[in-house]
Design an enzyme around this catalytic site. Structure first.
Site, short mmCIF file in Angstrom:
data_model
loop_
_atom_site.label_atom_id
_atom_site.label_comp_id
_atom_site.label_asym_id
_atom_site.label_seq_id
_atom_site.Cartn_x
_atom_site.Cartn_y
_atom_site.Cartn_z
N LYS A 67 2.06 2.84 -5.35
CA LYS A 67 2.17 2.09 -4.17
C LYS A 67 1.04 0.76 -5.08
O LYS A 67 1.47 -0.33 -5.80
CB LYS A 67 1.73 2.41 -3.21
CG LYS A 67 2.41 2.66 -2.04
CD LYS A 67 2.05 2.72 -0.61
CE LYS A 67 2.89 3.41 0.18
NZ LYS A 67 2.51 3.55 1.62
N ASP A 104 3.77 -2.21 5.47
CA ASP A 104 3.60 -0.70 6.29
C ASP A 104 2.53 -1.52 7.94
O ASP A 104 2.76 -1.00 8.41
CB ASP A 104 2.13 -0.63 5.07
CG ASP A 104 2.84 0.91 4.54
OD1 ASP A 104 4.22 1.18 4.69
OD2 ASP A 104 2.60 0.50 3.42
N ALA A 132 -3.54 3.36 3.37
CA ALA A 132 -3.07 2.85 3.66
C ALA A 132 -3.72 2.03 4.56
O ALA A 132 -3.09 1.60 5.58
CB ALA A 132 -1.94 4.97 5.08
P1 NDP Z 1 -6.05 7.97 0.48
O1 NDP Z 1 -5.82 9.23 -0.13
O2 NDP Z 1 -5.08 6.44 -0.30
O3 NDP Z 1 -6.13 8.27 1.17
C1 NDP Z 1 -7.47 8.99 2.20
C2 NDP Z 1 -8.57 9.25 3.13
O4 NDP Z 1 -8.78 9.63 4.41
C3 NDP Z 1 -9.77 8.91 2.38
O5 NDP Z 1 -10.29 7.64 3.50
C4 NDP Z 1 -10.38 9.67 2.77
O6 NDP Z 1 -11.66 9.86 2.78
C5 NDP Z 1 -9.87 9.89 4.14
N1 NDP Z 1 -9.61 11.86 4.30
C6 NDP Z 1 -9.02 12.68 3.79
N2 NDP Z 1 -9.71 13.96 3.63
C7 NDP Z 1 -10.37 13.87 4.95
C8 NDP Z 1 -11.00 14.76 5.69
N3 NDP Z 1 -11.15 16.25 6.07
N4 NDP Z 1 -11.53 13.63 6.76
C9 NDP Z 1 -12.06 12.38 7.06
N5 NDP Z 1 -11.30 11.92 6.27
C10 NDP Z 1 -11.09 12.45 5.12
O7 NDP Z 1 -4.05 7.73 1.33
P2 NDP Z 1 -3.67 6.77 1.91
O8 NDP Z 1 -4.45 5.65 2.37
O9 NDP Z 1 -2.48 6.52 1.80
O10 NDP Z 1 -2.90 7.65 3.38
C11 NDP Z 1 -3.49 8.32 4.91
C12 NDP Z 1 -2.41 8.88 5.67
O11 NDP Z 1 -1.72 7.23 5.89
C13 NDP Z 1 -2.22 9.97 5.41
O12 NDP Z 1 -1.75 10.50 6.57
C14 NDP Z 1 -0.42 9.48 5.28
O13 NDP Z 1 1.04 10.25 5.80
C15 NDP Z 1 0.02 7.83 6.11
N6 NDP Z 1 0.62 7.23 6.24
C16 NDP Z 1 1.75 6.61 7.30
C17 NDP Z 1 2.57 5.76 7.07
C18 NDP Z 1 3.95 5.54 8.14
O14 NDP Z 1 4.57 4.74 7.80
N7 NDP Z 1 3.50 6.21 9.05
C19 NDP Z 1 2.38 4.89 5.51
C20 NDP Z 1 1.23 5.12 4.51
C21 NDP Z 1 0.38 6.08 5.06
P3 NDP Z 1 -12.52 9.38 1.49
O15 NDP Z 1 -12.86 7.61 0.83
O16 NDP Z 1 -14.17 9.90 1.68
O17 NDP Z 1 -12.44 10.91 0.50
#
Ligand code: NDP
Length: 274
Positions: A67, A104, A132
């Site tokens: 993205k 989104d 996201a």
């Molecule tokens: P990114 O990889 O960009 O970001 C991941 C985020 O999750 C970071 O803030 C990270 O924290 C945090 N994180 C990861 N693992 C953990 C954990 N175990 N405990 C706490 N925090 C955690 O992912 P995206 O932003 O692209 O996606 C996030 C979610 O949104 C996904 O589940 C995706 O499937 C969903 N999504 C759904 C859509 C829909 O249409 N329904 C559209 C787009 C996304 P840190 O910064 O500390 O690493």
């Protein structure tokens, strides 16, 4: 007449429900189009997009992990895509330019409002500070919540994100340990659910009648949805509705026709809106 071609591009891509959703939208609205899945090599996003366009493609959806790269590829961005710094919809214009949009956030807001979940004047917490969350902040703030708190495992990222959007409304960033409720709505925008995990949340975050929303979805309720149900949430939704609504918004950008999402949500087994 040859149908217009569209596709979703990502890596991995086999799991994507977008071809199913857009094919139903096209049937329902009588649009002559096809919609396929395209797997791009991790180092070959740009080439794959340009090849699809050269072969007559009219537009694409973009998913993980491309993205941000998609935003760089575009000749111009919609306001919401520029704010998000990320693109999930590519529009190939007849003059040869590529426009990027991000649907989104509109999809999330439409799904929430469709479920009768108010946003105006509400205290909203969003968990996570990745792509996201960045993508949905402007449309959420446009609904005028009383407060929008971003909490992230890496607190610096939440604070930075809040600073980047502070001109749009009352937004504040912190780490999980600094969280103090209650909130009317908690949105999980972390990817923790994808690995069966739950962010460390205090027990008293959910106010009376509060709603929980996980952007992730699966065949079973996510750990966050289960946590919310166990802590008194009135409603615990998953992100399947957001997926269908963002697809409808992309479809509208391409075809100028707004499909009815209800039968598609039903076909996917998503929860009904009010
Ligand atoms: P990114 O990889 O960009 O970001 C991941 C985020 O999750 C970071 O803030 C990270 O924290 C945090 N994180 C990861 N693992 C953990 C954990 N175990 N405990 C706490 N925090 C955690 O992912 P995206 O932003 O692209 O996606 C996030 C979610 O949104 C996904 O589940 C995706 O499937 C969903 N999504 C759904 C859509 C829909 O249409 N329904 C559209 C787009 C996304 P840190 O910064 O500390 O690493």
């Amino acid at each position: 007449m040859t149908p217009d071609r569209y596709a979703v591009i990502g890596n991995p891509i086999a799991h994507s429900k977008s071809p199913f959703i857009h094919t139903l939208f096209a049937e329902q609205t009588g649009q002559a189009m096809t919609y396929e899945r395209i797997l791009a090599p991790l180092d070959g996003f740009r080439e794959t997009v340009l090849r699809f366009r050269a072969e007559g493609g009219r537009g694409m959806n973009v998913t993980v992990p491309f993205k941000l790269e998609a935003a760089e590829l575009c000749d111009r961005l919609s306001g919401r895509a520029a704010r998000a710094g990320a693109v999930n919809t590519l529009i190939f214009h007849a003059d040869g330019t590529i426009e990027g949009d991000n649907t989104d956030g509109a999809g999330l807001v439409r799904d929430l409002l469709g479920h009768g979940v108010p946003l105006e004047g509400q205290r909203v917490l969003i968990l996570g500070a990745g792509g996201a969350v960045r993508g949905v902040l402007a449309p959420l703030l446009a609904e005028r919540p009383a407060a929008l708190v971003i909490a992230n495992r890496t607190a610096d990222k939440a604070e930075q994100l809040a600073a980047d959007f502070a001109d749009l409304g009352p937004v504040h960033g912190c780490g999980f340990e600094a969280l103090a409720g209650p909130f009317d709505l908690i949105i999980n925008g972390t990817s923790a659910s994808l690995t069966g995990e739950l962010p460390p949340l205090p027990d008293d975050l959910l106010g009376k009648g509060a709603v929980a929303y996980d952007m992730a979805y699966g065949s079973e309720p996510t750990p966050f949805q289960r946590w919310a149900q166990a802590h008194g949430a009135r409603l615990a939704l998953d992100g399947l509705g957001m997926l269908v609504e963002q697809a409808a918004e992309s479809f509208y950008r391409w075809r100028g026709v707004r499909p009815d999402t209800a039968p598609v949500r039903q076909a996917l087994g998503a929860s009904h809106t009010a």
